[in-house]
Design an enzyme around this catalytic site. Structure first.
Site, PDB file in Angstrom:
ATOM      1  N   GLU A 406      10.682   3.556  12.330  1.00  0.00           N
ATOM      2  CA  GLU A 406      12.086   3.261  12.046  1.00  0.00           C
ATOM      3  C   GLU A 406      12.965   4.509  12.036  1.00  0.00           C
ATOM      4  O   GLU A 406      14.092   4.504  12.526  1.00  0.00           O
ATOM      5  CB  GLU A 406      12.197   2.528  10.704  1.00  0.00           C
ATOM      6  CG  GLU A 406      11.750   1.087  10.731  1.00  0.00           C
ATOM      7  CD  GLU A 406      10.238   0.900  10.659  1.00  0.00           C
ATOM      8  OE1 GLU A 406       9.768  -0.246  10.745  1.00  0.00           O
ATOM      9  OE2 GLU A 406       9.521   1.928  10.507  1.00  0.00           O
ATOM     10  N   HIS A 473       9.047  -8.470   2.190  1.00  0.00           N
ATOM     11  CA  HIS A 473       9.752  -9.150   3.276  1.00  0.00           C
ATOM     12  C   HIS A 473      10.920  -9.982   2.758  1.00  0.00           C
ATOM     13  O   HIS A 473      11.446 -10.826   3.463  1.00  0.00           O
ATOM     14  CB  HIS A 473       8.790 -10.075   4.049  1.00  0.00           C
ATOM     15  CG  HIS A 473       7.718  -9.358   4.799  1.00  0.00           C
ATOM     16  ND1 HIS A 473       6.616  -8.815   4.192  1.00  0.00           N
ATOM     17  CD2 HIS A 473       7.588  -9.088   6.131  1.00  0.00           C
ATOM     18  CE1 HIS A 473       5.844  -8.246   5.100  1.00  0.00           C
ATOM     19  NE2 HIS A 473       6.412  -8.400   6.282  1.00  0.00           N
TER      20      HIS A 473
END
Length: 666
Positions: A406, A473
């Site tokens: 990322e 998540h």
């Protein structure tokens, strides 16, 4: 290792002319003479800090002279020669060191923490490693534009311990980007010696592990550096690929002057002093009969005059006079949004997820320079299938599957922006943004304020709970970024807003975080325009109107509020913020003034959430309109649990009902 690297410097002029050799001499002498002056000024208290490149000048000078003037270089602390080699006006450079307004950061950042678009330089941040991914982005832009150009980025042996080093090299290798990674191997990361930083001997051992060439050179030999970089760059322009260059050198002064060099063995300093890159090159030119005493004196006089003139101008400038309006204005790249309305009246029913995909697709058509990047977004279409079919339609160059990194991908997006591209990065889940946090809050958010470079990047963030996905998540992490000046944040609650706000975010050349709630993807649908359109950034929307109470919320909170207000038969305003940064103070004040009773609802944990800031603002600015205490409700101050019953208890819905009742009865 560095004790073994103390053999004499052997210069090989190859076929280079006397003119080239003398130009390199004048070039390497400039940063040395500036540093001599700066050390005096530091002792006199006329500058506050100095990061020395003494003994390492040959690397910068060899590199900057080997690169084309319009090719980007990303320097570090000890690369003064890169700046002087690119002919930056010395008065501006010295003003930068002194924190003056005419410096490249208007006094907002220190020493070499700046860039210059005019001179094709990108300034570092103190975190060191993120530079490498930005170089990847610039290299990718060259490749996409089919420009035969190279990007060169510096890092140090200490900085190589950061994860950004691995990510930057890995992305460049996988995508075959035309980037030269120069590692200045000077033996220390501040006071920590190389053997305490890594277990290998040379960085040339690392290159093959990434699938790239690696070359080791004598970093104190300006001719060797120049010739090596020049040949590599010429080859890469024709055959794009990354190359790792390890320049063996030594830092003769402290990491910065205050830290000193007491931790360095005396004999090691003495050995490396014999390899001084300036003195040795000067001696070589004299012995070759290329540098006469007259020419030497002339060059020194020219440099001294230029330095003194630049210092006189910089010292003659007044100290920066703060202007709060200018400070706040410079947070963002100047941009006046023009709202685009649909051309036709044609509408169709689209789910939340379809609206996002539709907006992304139309933005790709509108902007040929828009590049999408993210894990699995290519053939697979992303884990939520938002980019399904995009690769076939727009090609793999513009719809790019990325490695799992990322930080590097956000940095690459910034590099693309520096070269005039637009970039969209998809976080597979908003939770994973932690791995790219530094690039967002310290590079994207601050770069325009620091030296006027826009960051034309949108990061899509699938967020939220309610789908039994557990702690990693399901987080609502918008408040992490709400605190960071320079970012813009949008969070739509319905398909119409989702498309219009996404298009608006992509149009704006400033950095955006675009939050999209996963639980809404396929559960909410409405008729929206088929055409491309945008919505005003920073404008809230009153989705329900009433008289007795004001519910201020965003995202999934809008739907909870609508359902509960209807169930409880309450006459209430429901204000959907839509844009969290900047947020609509005028709309908030209007609804508070109307009802006199306010509650803020957020899915995020209660403590430190966005609601806390807005409620505090209401208390300070709307107190005279209030008929009851301001209330707020959010999720429990725990991680998001997995089991459905625990998750339901975590979310604020039931507690919000209780708070509503209390507020009505007050």
């Amino acid at each position: 290792m560095l004790q073994e690297e103390t053999t004499a410097i052997i210069f090989d002029r190859k076929n280079y002319s006397d003119r080239v050799l003398l130009d390199l001499y004048e070039s390497i002498l400039m940063p040395r003479r500036i540093e001599e002056k700066m050390l005096i000024l530091l002792r006199q208290g006329k500058i506050s800090k100095w990061f020395s490149g003494w003994g390492q000048e040959a690397i910068s000078i060899g590199a900057v002279n080997a690169m084309a003037p319009d090719e980007y270089i990303l320097p570090m602390h000890r690369n003064l020669g890169i700046f002087t080699g690119r002919k930056l006006p010395l008065e501006r450079l010295f003003a930068q060191f002194q924190g003056k307004k005419s410096g490249f950061t208007k006094g907002r950042d220190r020493s070499f923490h700046f860039g210059s678009k005019e001179h094709h330089l990108v300034g570092m941040i103190s975190h060191l490693g993120p530079q490498m991914a930005i170089a990847d982005g610039i290299g990718l832009a060259h490749k996409l534009s089919k420009e035969q150009k190279v990007t060169l980025v510096f890092t140090g042996d200490g900085a190589s311990s950061e994860g950004d080093f691995h990510e930057g090299l890995n992305v460049a290798a996988v995508w075959k980007l035309p980037v030269i990674f120069v590692v200045e191997h000077n033996g220390y990361g501040l006071s920590t010696p190389s053997e305490e930083q890594f277990a290998f001997r040379y960085f040339t051992e690392k290159g093959p592990g990434y699938g790239m060439e690696a070359i080791r050179i004598n970093g104190n030999n300006v001719l060797e550096v120049y010739d090596t970089i020049k040949n590599i760059a010429e080859d890469i322009r024709k055959n794009p690929r990354p190359v790792l260059v390890e320049a063996i050198t030594f830092r003769m002064r402290g990491h910065e002057e205050a830290s000193g060099t007491k931790y360095v063995p005396k004999e090691l300093m003495e050995k490396w002093a014999l390899k001084d890159p300036v003195q040795n090159y000067e001696r070589f030119l004299e012995e070759m009969g290329i540098l006469s005493s007259e020419v030497k004196e002339s060059i020194n006089k020219k440099i001294k005059t230029a330095i003194n003139k630049g210092l006189d101008i910089a010292f003659g400038e007044e100290k920066v006079i703060p202007n709060s309006n200018e400070e706040l204005t410079d947070i963002y790249y100047p941009y006046n949004q023009e709202i685009i309305h649909p051309v036709s009246n044609q509408k169709s029913e689209k789910r939340f997820i379809d609206a996002i995909s539709d907006g992304l697709k139309q933005s790709m058509e509108k902007y040929p320079n828009l590049v999408l990047m993210g894990q699995d977004i290519g053939t697979y279409g992303g884990v939520f299938k938002i980019t399904e079919g995009f690769k076939d339609r727009f090609g793999s160059e513009r719809v790019r599957n990325t490695p799992l990194c990322e930080s590097a991908i956000v940095g690459t997006a910034l590099g693309l922006s520096i070269k005039g591209y637009k970039a969209m990065v998809e976080m597979q889940f908003a939770d994973f943004v932690t791995c790219g946090f530094n690039q967002i809050v310290n590079n994207l958010a601050k770069i325009h304020y620091r030296w006027g470079q826009e960051a034309d990047v949108v990061i899509r963030m699938p967020t939220g709970a309610g789908v039994s996905a557990g702690p990693f998540h399901s987080q609502s992490n918008e408040a992490w970024f709400f605190h960071t000046p320079g970012l813009k944040i949008v969070y739509p609650s319905n398909p119409f807003d989702a498309k219009g706000l996404l298009n608006a975010a992509i149009e704006d050349p400033n950095p955006y975080l675009y939050f999209e709630h996963k639980a809404m993807y396929r559960s909410i649908a409405e008729e929206i325009p088929e055409d491309y359109y945008t919505l005003e950034i920073g404008k809230a929307k009153l989705v329900e109107e009433g008289e007795n109470i004001s519910v201020i919320t965003y995202g999934m909170g809008v739907h909870w509020a609508k359902t509960i207000i209807q169930e409880m038969a309450i006459s209430a305003d429901i204000l959907d913020l839509r844009t969290l940064l900047p947020w609509d103070k005028e709309a908030v004040k209007k609804t508070v003034k109307k009802t006199g009773k306010v509650i803020f609802l957020q899915e995020d944990c209660l403590t430190g959430g966005i609601g806390a800031e807005i409620v505090a603002w209401i208390a300070e600015n709307c107190f005279e309109f209030l008929d009851a205490p301001i209330m707020r409700e959010g999720s429990l101050d725990t991680p998001v649990p997995f089991a459905a019953s625990l998750e339901k208890n975590f979310l604020p819905v039931e507690r919000f009902k209780i708070k509503l009742k209390q507020l009505l009865e007050f």
